[in-house]
Design a protein around this motif. Structure first.
Motif, short mmCIF file in Angstrom:
data_model
loop_
_atom_site.label_atom_id
_atom_site.label_comp_id
_atom_site.label_asym_id
_atom_site.label_seq_id
_atom_site.Cartn_x
_atom_site.Cartn_y
_atom_site.Cartn_z
N SER A 101 -12.98 43.79 16.83
CA SER A 101 -11.72 43.91 16.08
C SER A 101 -11.81 43.19 14.74
N ASN A 102 -11.45 43.90 13.67
CA ASN A 102 -11.44 43.26 12.35
C ASN A 102 -10.36 42.19 12.27
N PHE A 103 -9.25 42.45 12.98
CA PHE A 103 -8.20 41.42 13.03
C PHE A 103 -8.76 40.16 13.67
N CYS A 160 -8.09 46.88 5.47
CA CYS A 160 -8.58 48.17 4.95
C CYS A 160 -8.86 49.13 6.07
N ASP A 161 -9.30 48.59 7.20
CA ASP A 161 -9.56 49.45 8.35
C ASP A 161 -9.61 48.61 9.61
N GLU A 162 -9.55 49.31 10.73
CA GLU A 162 -9.60 48.62 12.03
C GLU A 162 -10.24 49.53 13.06
N ARG A 163 -10.95 48.93 13.96
CA ARG A 163 -11.48 49.69 15.10
C ARG A 163 -10.38 49.82 16.15
N CYS A 164 -10.35 50.95 16.84
CA CYS A 164 -9.31 51.14 17.85
C CYS A 164 -9.68 50.41 19.14
N LEU A 201 -7.83 43.11 3.77
CA LEU A 201 -9.12 42.55 4.15
C LEU A 201 -10.00 43.61 4.79
N SER A 202 -11.30 43.36 4.77
CA SER A 202 -12.23 44.26 5.46
C SER A 202 -12.86 43.57 6.66
N GLY A 203 -13.58 44.36 7.44
CA GLY A 203 -14.33 43.80 8.55
C GLY A 203 -15.80 43.78 8.20
N GLY A 204 -16.65 43.94 9.19
CA GLY A 204 -18.09 43.89 8.94
C GLY A 204 -18.56 42.44 8.93
N SER A 205 -19.84 42.26 8.65
CA SER A 205 -20.39 40.91 8.78
C SER A 205 -20.22 40.07 7.51
N THR A 206 -20.10 40.71 6.34
CA THR A 206 -20.06 39.95 5.08
C THR A 206 -18.82 39.07 4.90
N PRO A 207 -17.62 39.57 5.22
CA PRO A 207 -16.45 38.75 4.89
C PRO A 207 -16.22 37.52 5.77
N GLY A 208 -16.92 37.43 6.91
CA GLY A 208 -16.69 36.30 7.82
C GLY A 208 -16.81 34.94 7.13
N GLY A 233 -23.33 54.27 1.89
CA GLY A 233 -22.30 54.42 0.86
C GLY A 233 -20.89 54.45 1.41
N HIS A 234 -20.71 54.20 2.73
CA HIS A 234 -19.33 54.19 3.23
C HIS A 234 -18.64 52.90 2.80
N THR A 235 -17.33 52.99 2.76
CA THR A 235 -16.53 51.79 2.50
C THR A 235 -15.25 51.93 3.31
N ALA A 236 -14.63 50.80 3.67
CA ALA A 236 -13.58 50.82 4.68
C ALA A 236 -14.12 51.69 5.83
N SER A 237 -13.34 52.64 6.37
CA SER A 237 -13.93 53.58 7.34
C SER A 237 -13.94 54.98 6.74
N LEU A 243 -13.48 44.93 -0.14
CA LEU A 243 -14.24 46.01 0.49
C LEU A 243 -15.70 45.64 0.65
N GLY A 244 -16.34 46.24 1.63
CA GLY A 244 -17.79 46.15 1.78
C GLY A 244 -18.37 47.55 1.56
N VAL A 245 -19.67 47.63 1.60
CA VAL A 245 -20.36 48.92 1.45
C VAL A 245 -21.43 49.01 2.53
N GLY A 246 -21.53 50.17 3.16
CA GLY A 246 -22.63 50.38 4.11
C GLY A 246 -23.83 50.97 3.39
N PRO A 247 -25.02 50.90 3.97
CA PRO A 247 -26.21 51.46 3.33
C PRO A 247 -26.07 52.96 3.04
N SER A 307 -30.92 45.16 2.55
CA SER A 307 -30.69 46.53 3.07
C SER A 307 -29.65 47.28 2.23
N LYS A 308 -28.93 46.58 1.37
CA LYS A 308 -27.91 47.23 0.54
C LYS A 308 -28.41 47.46 -0.89
N ALA A 309 -29.64 46.99 -1.20
CA ALA A 309 -30.10 47.05 -2.60
C ALA A 309 -30.14 48.50 -3.11
C1 6PG Z 1 -15.87 47.56 8.78
C2 6PG Z 1 -15.74 47.81 7.31
C3 6PG Z 1 -16.92 48.49 6.69
C4 6PG Z 1 -17.78 47.39 6.14
C5 6PG Z 1 -19.14 47.91 5.71
C6 6PG Z 1 -20.04 46.79 5.25
O1 6PG Z 1 -14.88 47.20 9.34
O2 6PG Z 1 -16.97 47.69 9.31
O3 6PG Z 1 -14.56 48.04 6.84
O4 6PG Z 1 -16.60 49.39 5.68
O5 6PG Z 1 -17.16 46.75 5.06
O6 6PG Z 1 -19.72 48.54 6.82
O7 6PG Z 1 -20.20 45.94 6.31
P1 6PG Z 1 -21.06 44.61 6.27
O8 6PG Z 1 -20.33 43.66 5.43
O9 6PG Z 1 -21.15 44.20 7.69
O10 6PG Z 1 -22.39 44.98 5.73
#
Ligand code: 6PG
Length: 248
Positions: free
Chosen positions: A87-89, A75-79, A44-51, A149-153, A143-147, A202-204
């Motif tokens: 926390s993504n968890f 996929c990643d976690e904040r320490c 799983l990923s974190g960020g706002s989209t997967p909630g 181009g990052h993904t996971a961390s 996975l998500g994508v940041g503006p 913002s991701k377009a």
């Molecule tokens: C995280 C993610 C990160 C995220 C992207 C997109 O934990 O922040 O793993 O890669 O998927 O930043 O985040 P949004 O879904 O919030 O736009």
């Protein structure tokens, strides 16, 4: 529709529709994996989209998925500690895990409360034990994508993009100014299926660079190319707004 990266593209109306479609794809992947191997391993990923997707899985799909056969990884976690708001968890716990019946042993969280290198090593050992292999083969990775181009961390320009051996590594986020632990490209690219979830205007721009006809300039998300798996891009209309017409 096939894209320039020969991935599958699905565009839905809005974030709510995306959560519903994502949950359906999650269930289909779980059924297929459980029928074939008796279990489903998903990162799983974190960020706002997967909630929203997690909430949908935890409500509409609470009884439709064989959760006792599902193994949750990240996929990643904040320490940070597991109950920290970043926390993504915690996001997955609040929206999904707390609503379903899943054995504690099936929840393979990244221990953000440990020192970053120790958390990465512990997580690698957990993956190797679960898959009984040196390389994990997740049935599904969200996975998500940041503006940028990052993904996971995996951030643009980061030296860990060159990693070939390790499955998980600590990384300092220069924008968020904190340590994280992330899956590496080899671990992501060993997946059977990767599902990118992207919403919002913002991701377009980045979406168009990644899956339109534009050239890809080494964005971390563009380096996710599973060697024996497929990629699905699930976008809402806003995220797809700048895709050329013949792609969208
Ligand atoms: C995280 C993610 C990160 C995220 C992207 C997109 O934990 O922040 O793993 O890669 O998927 O930043 O985040 P949004 O879904 O919030 O736009």
């Amino acid at each position: 529709m096939e894209t320039a990266l020969s991935a599958l593209l699905r565009i839905v109306e809005d974030p709510e529709a995306l959560a519903k479609e994502g949950a359906k794809l999650f269930m289909d992947a779980s059924e297929q994996a459980i029928a074939q191997q008796g279990r489903f391993s998903v990162a799983l990923s974190g960020g706002s989209t997967p909630g929203r997707l997690f909430r949908h899985l935890g409500t509409a799909y609470r009884k439709k998925i064989a959760w006792d056969r599902v193994h949750l990884f990240w996929c990643d976690e904040r320490c940070v500690p597991r109950d920290h708001e970043q926390s993504n968890f915690r996001l997955a716990y609040d929206e999904l895990i707390s609503r379903i019946w899943i054995p504690a042993a099936n929840v393979h969280r990244i221990k953000g409360e440990l020192r970053p290198e120790e958390a990465a090593r512990y997580y690698e050992a957990d993956m190797k034990k679960h898959f009984d292999e040196d390389m994990p083969s997740f049935d599904l990775i969200l996975l998500g994508v940041g503006p940028d181009g990052h993904t996971a961390s995996l951030f643009p320009g980061s030296e860990i993009l060159r990693e070939r051996q390790r499955l998980a590594l600590p990384v300092f986020s220069d924008t968020a100014l904190h340590w994280r632990v992330t899956l590496t490209l080899p671990a992501l690219n060993a997946a059977r299926r990767v599902l990118f979830l992207v919403t919002g205007r913002s991701k377009a721009g980045i979406v168009s660079s990644l899956i339109g006809r534009n050239e890809v300039h080494g964005f971390p998300a563009a380096l996710v190319r599973p060697s024996a798996g497929d990629i699905i891009w699930l976008l809402d209309r806003d995220a797809a707004a700048e895709l050329p017409e013949d792609v969208s």
